[in-house]
Design a protein around this motif. Sequence first.
Motif, mmCIF file in Angstrom:
data_model
loop_
_atom_site.group_PDB
_atom_site.id
_atom_site.type_symbol
_atom_site.label_atom_id
_atom_site.label_comp_id
_atom_site.label_asym_id
_atom_site.label_seq_id
_atom_site.Cartn_x
_atom_site.Cartn_y
_atom_site.Cartn_z
ATOM 1 N N LYS A 1 28.922 33.735 27.517
ATOM 2 C CA LYS A 1 28.534 33.627 27.579
ATOM 3 C C LYS A 1 28.955 32.274 26.770
ATOM 4 O O LYS A 1 28.764 31.292 27.015
ATOM 5 N N GLU A 2 28.860 32.499 25.552
ATOM 6 C CA GLU A 2 29.740 31.423 24.014
ATOM 7 C C GLU A 2 30.291 30.744 24.836
ATOM 8 O O GLU A 2 30.692 29.771 24.578
ATOM 9 N N ARG B 1 38.838 37.794 20.571
ATOM 10 C CA ARG B 1 37.702 37.711 20.444
ATOM 11 C C ARG B 1 37.441 37.554 22.059
ATOM 12 O O ARG B 1 37.177 38.122 22.834
ATOM 13 N N TYR B 2 37.578 36.931 22.391
ATOM 14 C CA TYR B 2 37.689 36.017 23.698
ATOM 15 C C TYR B 2 38.886 36.444 24.143
ATOM 16 O O TYR B 2 38.195 36.824 25.931
ATOM 17 N N LEU B 3 40.181 37.262 24.390
ATOM 18 C CA LEU B 3 40.790 37.596 25.133
ATOM 19 C C LEU B 3 40.169 39.617 25.382
ATOM 20 O O LEU B 3 40.100 39.578 26.431
ATOM 21 N N ASN B 4 39.602 39.731 24.598
ATOM 22 C CA ASN B 4 39.024 40.613 24.595
ATOM 23 C C ASN B 4 37.876 40.637 25.383
ATOM 24 O O ASN B 4 37.354 42.361 26.493
ATOM 25 N N ILE C 1 43.725 34.208 33.038
ATOM 26 C CA ILE C 1 44.226 33.748 31.326
ATOM 27 C C ILE C 1 43.537 35.749 31.494
ATOM 28 O O ILE C 1 44.903 36.404 31.077
ATOM 29 N N ALA C 2 43.127 36.400 31.922
ATOM 30 C CA ALA C 2 42.546 37.942 31.767
ATOM 31 C C ALA C 2 43.485 38.395 32.290
ATOM 32 O O ALA C 2 44.590 39.500 31.925
ATOM 33 N N VAL C 3 44.170 38.219 33.700
ATOM 34 C CA VAL C 3 45.283 39.100 34.336
ATOM 35 C C VAL C 3 46.054 38.658 33.912
ATOM 36 O O VAL C 3 47.336 39.872 33.726
#
Length: 187
Positions: free
Chosen positions: A20-21, A6-9, A55-57
């Motif tokens: 925000k969460e 969920r967070y990676l996406n 992390i996103a990259v």
Amino acid sequence: MKNNLRYLNALLTSNSKELKELYSENFPKVKSFVLQNKGQVADAEDIFQKALVQIAVRYRREKFEITSSFEAYLFTACKNLWRRELNKSKRWVTTDSDLERGGEEHDEALALLEQKRWELFGKNLELISENCQKVLKLFFAKVSYEHIVEQLNYSSETVARQRVFKCKAKLTELIKNDQNYHSLTQL
């Protein structure tokens, strides 16, 4: 783990509600760590943002699996980045017209390498016995041998020292025999 994806996406899609969460749940811990380690709130914000971007990259380039919680992974990435910043500031004595320090790209490459090394360490730590895991986690947390003896019911500090030595040797052997080890030792 459900939150990990969920967070990676959310990072990839820039989902503001999820981000925000993510920020509200994780930033306070990072901020506390940075403030306790010679930093300011602005430093914590920069480190947190850098870690999220890295992390996103990385996830965009190579889909990877986070075996711990996303929160633990993110916190580790932030700790590593902050420690690198502290080490850089120790090595560089400059004026406001700072010398070029290798650039942002170099820093990102080092952070990625460090994160992959940490993952290699964590993966192999899970392969040793449960007792060794406990011993090494206490040792790495700088718990005294006296307390290790008490917590693990060893007969003496000598036994605890021997156990730490043997467990470190086993972990080192596993890491060095891991197929990813040699690619992560090159810089």
